[in-house]
Design a protein around this motif. Structure first.
Motif, PDB file in Angstrom:
ATOM      1  N   ALA A 197       0.832  -1.210   0.000  1.00 48.20           N
ATOM      2  CA  ALA A 197       0.000   0.000   0.000  1.00 48.20           C
ATOM      3  C   ALA A 197       0.867   1.260   0.000  1.00 48.20           C
ATOM      4  CB  ALA A 197      -0.927  -0.012   1.209  1.00 48.20           C
ATOM      5  N   PHE A 198       1.926   1.273   0.815  1.00 48.34           N
ATOM      6  CA  PHE A 198       2.763   2.468   0.882  1.00 48.34           C
ATOM      7  C   PHE A 198       3.474   2.716  -0.445  1.00 48.34           C
ATOM      8  CE2 PHE A 198       6.878   4.492   1.498  1.00 48.34           C
ATOM      9  CZ  PHE A 198       6.519   5.660   2.138  1.00 48.34           C
ATOM     10  N   PHE A 199       4.123   1.696  -0.974  1.00 47.81           N
ATOM     11  CA  PHE A 199       4.876   1.901  -2.206  1.00 47.81           C
ATOM     12  C   PHE A 199       3.952   2.118  -3.399  1.00 47.81           C
ATOM     13  CE2 PHE A 199       8.399   0.115   0.255  1.00 47.81           C
ATOM     14  CZ  PHE A 199       9.400   0.987  -0.108  1.00 47.81           C
ATOM     15  N   GLY A 200       2.734   1.569  -3.333  1.00 46.30           N
ATOM     16  CA  GLY A 200       1.782   1.878  -4.387  1.00 46.30           C
ATOM     17  C   GLY A 200       1.409   3.352  -4.376  1.00 46.30           C
ATOM     18  N   GLY A 201       1.104   3.875  -3.194  1.00 46.97           N
ATOM     19  CA  GLY A 201       0.819   5.305  -3.094  1.00 46.97           C
ATOM     20  C   GLY A 201       2.024   6.162  -3.426  1.00 46.97           C
ATOM     21  N   TYR A 202       3.202   5.731  -2.999  1.00 52.95           N
ATOM     22  CA  TYR A 202       4.431   6.483  -3.302  1.00 52.95           C
ATOM     23  C   TYR A 202       4.667   6.543  -4.806  1.00 52.95           C
ATOM     24  CZ  TYR A 202       9.364   7.845  -3.142  1.00 52.95           C
ATOM     25  OH  TYR A 202      10.561   8.497  -3.323  1.00 52.95           O
ATOM     26  N   THR A 203       4.397   5.425  -5.500  1.00 51.30           N
ATOM     27  CA  THR A 203       4.576   5.403  -6.946  1.00 51.30           C
ATOM     28  C   THR A 203       3.598   6.354  -7.629  1.00 51.30           C
ATOM     29  OG1 THR A 203       5.313   3.098  -6.812  1.00 51.30           O
ATOM     30  CG2 THR A 203       4.643   3.915  -8.968  1.00 51.30           C
ATOM     31  N   LEU A 204       2.360   6.378  -7.162  1.00 51.63           N
ATOM     32  CA  LEU A 204       1.372   7.286  -7.758  1.00 51.63           C
ATOM     33  C   LEU A 204       1.795   8.747  -7.611  1.00 51.63           C
ATOM     34  CD1 LEU A 204      -2.011   5.680  -6.624  1.00 51.63           C
ATOM     35  CD2 LEU A 204      -0.927   5.549  -8.870  1.00 51.63           C
ATOM     36  N   LEU A 205       2.463   9.070  -6.507  1.00 52.66           N
ATOM     37  CA  LEU A 205       2.900  10.446  -6.287  1.00 52.66           C
ATOM     38  C   LEU A 205       4.217  10.770  -6.980  1.00 52.66           C
ATOM     39  CD1 LEU A 205       2.040  10.643  -2.500  1.00 52.66           C
ATOM     40  CD2 LEU A 205       1.085  12.146  -4.245  1.00 52.66           C
ATOM     41  N   GLN A 206       5.024   9.748  -7.203  1.00 56.37           N
ATOM     42  CA  GLN A 206       6.383   9.960  -7.678  1.00 56.37           C
ATOM     43  C   GLN A 206       6.516   9.836  -9.191  1.00 56.37           C
ATOM     44  OE1 GLN A 206       8.649  10.961  -5.672  1.00 56.37           O
ATOM     45  NE2 GLN A 206      10.539  10.807  -6.835  1.00 56.37           N
ATOM     46  N   VAL A 207       5.626   9.100  -9.839  1.00 54.47           N
ATOM     47  CA  VAL A 207       5.774   8.786 -11.262  1.00 54.47           C
ATOM     48  C   VAL A 207       4.594   9.372 -12.028  1.00 54.47           C
ATOM     49  CG1 VAL A 207       6.134   6.961 -12.951  1.00 54.47           C
ATOM     50  CG2 VAL A 207       6.953   6.663 -10.611  1.00 54.47           C
ATOM     51  N   PRO A 208       4.737  10.563 -12.571  1.00 60.12           N
ATOM     52  CA  PRO A 208       3.612  11.173 -13.302  1.00 60.12           C
ATOM     53  C   PRO A 208       3.330  10.494 -14.631  1.00 60.12           C
ATOM     54  CG  PRO A 208       5.574  12.551 -13.460  1.00 60.12           C
ATOM     55  CD  PRO A 208       5.908  11.455 -12.488  1.00 60.12           C
ATOM     56  N   GLN A 209       4.241   9.625 -15.127  1.00 59.54           N
ATOM     57  CA  GLN A 209       4.009   8.970 -16.406  1.00 59.54           C
ATOM     58  C   GLN A 209       2.930   7.899 -16.339  1.00 59.54           C
ATOM     59  OE1 GLN A 209       6.918   9.352 -14.877  1.00 59.54           O
ATOM     60  NE2 GLN A 209       8.534  10.011 -16.283  1.00 59.54           N
ATOM     61  N   LEU A 210       2.546   7.476 -15.127  1.00 63.27           N
ATOM     62  CA  LEU A 210       1.521   6.463 -15.004  1.00 63.27           C
ATOM     63  C   LEU A 210       0.181   6.998 -15.487  1.00 63.27           C
ATOM     64  CD1 LEU A 210       2.346   4.945 -11.499  1.00 63.27           C
ATOM     65  CD2 LEU A 210       2.786   3.911 -13.725  1.00 63.27           C
ATOM     66  N   PRO A 211      -0.681   6.095 -16.022  1.00 60.15           N
ATOM     67  CA  PRO A 211      -2.010   6.546 -16.457  1.00 60.15           C
ATOM     68  C   PRO A 211      -2.798   7.185 -15.325  1.00 60.15           C
ATOM     69  CG  PRO A 211      -1.539   4.338 -17.278  1.00 60.15           C
ATOM     70  CD  PRO A 211      -0.448   4.675 -16.323  1.00 60.15           C
ATOM     71  N   VAL A 212      -2.639   6.670 -14.096  1.00 61.18           N
ATOM     72  CA  VAL A 212      -3.307   7.231 -12.927  1.00 61.18           C
ATOM     73  C   VAL A 212      -2.221   7.679 -11.947  1.00 61.18           C
ATOM     74  CG1 VAL A 212      -4.890   6.815 -11.026  1.00 61.18           C
ATOM     75  CG2 VAL A 212      -5.289   5.704 -13.229  1.00 61.18           C
ATOM     76  N   SER A 213      -2.080   8.972 -11.761  1.00 63.44           N
ATOM     77  CA  SER A 213      -1.046   9.482 -10.867  1.00 63.44           C
ATOM     78  C   SER A 213      -1.585  10.697 -10.118  1.00 63.44           C
ATOM     79  CB  SER A 213       0.222   9.858 -11.642  1.00 63.44           C
ATOM     80  OG  SER A 213      -0.067  10.869 -12.596  1.00 63.44           O
ATOM     81  N   VAL A 214      -0.865  11.068  -9.076  1.00 62.86           N
ATOM     82  CA  VAL A 214      -1.256  12.185  -8.220  1.00 62.86           C
ATOM     83  C   VAL A 214      -0.064  13.122  -8.111  1.00 62.86           C
ATOM     84  CG1 VAL A 214      -2.137  12.860  -5.968  1.00 62.86           C
ATOM     85  CG2 VAL A 214      -2.795  10.664  -6.937  1.00 62.86           C
ATOM     86  N   SER A 215      -0.316  14.404  -8.157  1.00 64.24           N
ATOM     87  CA  SER A 215       0.762  15.383  -8.084  1.00 64.24           C
ATOM     88  C   SER A 215       1.292  15.477  -6.651  1.00 64.24           C
ATOM     89  CB  SER A 215       0.270  16.749  -8.545  1.00 64.24           C
ATOM     90  OG  SER A 215       1.264  17.725  -8.318  1.00 64.24           O
ATOM     91  N   PRO A 216       2.618  15.528  -6.472  1.00 67.13           N
ATOM     92  CA  PRO A 216       3.167  15.724  -5.119  1.00 67.13           C
ATOM     93  C   PRO A 216       2.756  17.056  -4.497  1.00 67.13           C
ATOM     94  CG  PRO A 216       4.862  14.965  -6.658  1.00 67.13           C
ATOM     95  CD  PRO A 216       3.656  15.310  -7.470  1.00 67.13           C
ATOM     96  N   ALA A 217       2.236  17.974  -5.324  1.00 61.78           N
ATOM     97  CA  ALA A 217       1.810  19.266  -4.775  1.00 61.78           C
ATOM     98  C   ALA A 217       0.707  19.104  -3.741  1.00 61.78           C
ATOM     99  CB  ALA A 217       1.334  20.178  -5.909  1.00 61.78           C
TER     100      ALA A 217
END
Length: 580
Positions: A197-217
């Motif tokens: 769960a942690f690394f999945g969320g970290y990846t979403l915040l860290q990798v904007p190239q993913l189809p589903v991602s979240v901005s670190p802002a």
């Protein structure tokens, strides 16, 4: 209640623990080299970037202001560090060093603060080269001598607050395992879930190239990220005094409040009575306590169908050992996470397509399940090995080592099928990859006991607080990888890319022919090179359907024969083994 002069005691305890860690590191040459490489590589990389860009910044007009993205990225880095330090606390530092002496000599507050100090010094030692480089480069680029002070200050607050928060989380996790029976029974599954769960969320915040991602802002609202504004003090970079003060106040609050909370949790953990996970609230047992069904209940909810007798007992003991000592399975993490990380980077860079997910999952999942339980059978028995050798037959023992891997065949099949379909393969190819993964799991499980008996590990090593963990030997793991990955890659290649497999196999003729041609001066050597070239041309000219069916059948038949022979030799080795 803390003793008089507890702060001085904590400082001396932390410094002593740090020096002890440094001495242990110096004595372990291999670990020291790996650690030095891990620290020097990013430092040299950052130094190269500084040499390229810092002269361009010096004297230039900088029109940049820190915003939510910069603060959110800094907060994300802090959360990552806190999570990793919490894991270290749970695995290696949930109890103070020489706990029987420490807890009867000084107060828990002293022990907690001393541990935080020692861990902070260790972390600062690792980060020191990068921190000094950033401070010097910032001061030179912006002609800001104050950076030589504020950058170390921010680094110290960052590390100390992350260590303190990590101690709170780590002590909490250890306390839950020690006091809640359900958590104690399922700690491995819960730990894996938390990490995923942690690394999945970290990846979403860290990798904007993913189809589903979240901005670190989005994390810019966390006050701990506001510390980054303090780094810009004295430079032309725009910063907010309010955010800088808020960041310092937050880090200070985490240090003081987290230290107080860590002391309370650690006191309950260290002086409380841990639960016995074998206890149940289901009423009095209806069978004697020595009944083997107690073992069946211990491995629940997993069941062991089909097999019975001594084989079933060995299977259940193997599953129970893996559950109680998950640290011994850490050797699986390097190939799985290393391969997964490399594949993820290639996917994000666009170097490979999603179509590789199915083949890679088939090989990695099959190897991991096949190697998980039987790669160190003699070492796993420990002090009871003489009893095991006389209490159970070799056939029952080896079958009991293989059976746990077979229980996870459905998991391998589902993972491979989902990865293949998600990678864009059609139903026939996805089904073929699933069958290959199941076949490799069976072969890997059959090979593991023999490889482990050839290269056993009897000496226990320290993994965290576990002093009696005996993972497989590195040589056994490497040999098992070669025996499974090479034919496994050929099989999945025949399914998804038979032309590539045919080209690689033709190298059996072409490569030796090329090497011989470099030294040939005519005569027999040149004739042999020509013959080998002909072999390569013949393989490359085979019709693709015939090549796929023929080589595939040879690999499957060879795998079955090797698995059968490995099981027989493992049984004979067990029956003839003598403890010296």
């Amino acid at each position: 209640m803390a003793e008089a002069g507890w702060l001085g005691h904590a400082l001396r305890m932390g410094w002593f623990d740090f020096r002890r860690s440094a001495r242990a590191m110096r004595e372990d040459t291999g670990r020291l080299v790996l650690l030095a490489g891990g620290v020097l590589f990013p430092t040299l990389l950052l130094a190269g970037l500084a040499v390229l860009f810092v002269p361009e910044l010096r004297g230039s007009d900088v029109d940049f202001a820190l915003g939510r993205s910069a603060r959110g990225s800094f907060a994300l880095f802090w959360l990552f560090g806190t999570f990793m330090l919490a894991q270290r606390t749970t695995a290696a530092h949930r109890e103070p060093v020489a706990d029987a002496f420490v807890l009867t000599t000084v107060s828990p507050r002293t022990a907690v603060v001393g541990g935080v100090l020692a861990e902070s010094l260790r972390a600062l030692t690792y980060a020191l080269p990068v921190g000094l480089l950033v401070a010097v480069a910032t001061a030179y680029a912006f002609s800001a001598p104050v950076s030589l002070f504020v950058v170390p200050l921010v680094g110290g607050l960052f590390v100390a607050s992350a260590v303190t928060a990590g101690r709170v989380l780590g002590y909490t996790a250890a306390w839950l395992v020690a006091t809640v029976p359900w958590v104690a029974r399922h700690k491995t599954a819960l730990g894996i879930g938390v990490v995923v769960a942690f690394f999945g969320g970290y990846t979403l915040l860290q990798v904007p190239q993913l189809p589903v991602s979240v901005s670190p802002a989005l994390l810019g609202v966390l006050p701990v990220g506001w510390l980054v504004d303090l780094v810009a003090v004295g430079t032309p970079v725009g910063w907010s005094p309010g955010h800088a003060v808020g960041g310092v106040a937050t880090a200070t609050t985490v240090l003081l409040g987290g230290g107080w909370l860590a002391e309370r949790i650690a006191t309950s953990l260290w002086f409380g009575e841990p639960v016995d996970v074998t206890d149940t609230d289901d009423g009095p047992p209806t069978r004697p306590a020595t009944d083997r069904r107690a073992l069946e209940r211990a491995v629940g909810p997993l069941g062991v169908p089909v097999v019975s007798g001594p084989t079933r007992a060995v299977t259940e003991w193997t599953l129970l050992r893996a559950r109680r000592e998950p640290q011994r399975l850490n050797f699986l993490m390097i190939p799985v996470f290393g391969g997964g990380s490399a594949l993820g980077n290639l996917l994000l860079q666009g170097s490979v397509s999603l179509a590789v997910l199915g083949p890679v999952t088939a090989v990695l999942a099959a190897w991991a399940v096949g190697a998980a339980f039987g790669l160190n059978p003699f070492g796993d028995e420990g002090a009871v090995l003489p009893s095991t050798l006389t209490a159970v037959s070799g056939r029952a023992f080896v079958r009991g080592l293989v059976a746990p891997s077979l229980l996870f065949l459905p998991v391998v099949a589902v993972l491979t099928l989902v990865a293949a379909v998600g990678g864009g393969h059609g139903p026939p190819v996805a089904l073929a990859l699933t069958l290959v993964a199941c076949f490799l799991t069976v072969v890997g499980a059959a090979l593991a006991p023999l490889v482990g008996m050839w290269f056993p590990r009897f000496s226990a090593i320290r993994i965290g607080n576990s002093d009696g963990v005996r993972p497989p030997r590195l040589l056994a793991g490497a040999l098992h990888v070669a025996l499974v990955w090479v034919p496994g890659a050929a099989l999945v290649g025949l399914v998804v890319a038979p032309e590539l497999v045919r080209l690689v196999l033709s190298g059996v003729g072409y490569v030796p022919a090329l090497l011989l041609s470099l030294v040939a001066r005519g005569g027999e050597v040149a004739a042999l090179a020509a013959t080998l070239t002909g072999v390569g041309e013949t393989i490359l000219g085979l019709p693709l359907p015939a090549f796929r069916v023929g080589v595939g059948a040879l690999l499957v038949l060879g795998g079955l024969l090797v698995a059968r022979a490995a099981l027989g030799r493992a049984v004979r080795r067990f029956d003839r083994y003598e403890v010296h």
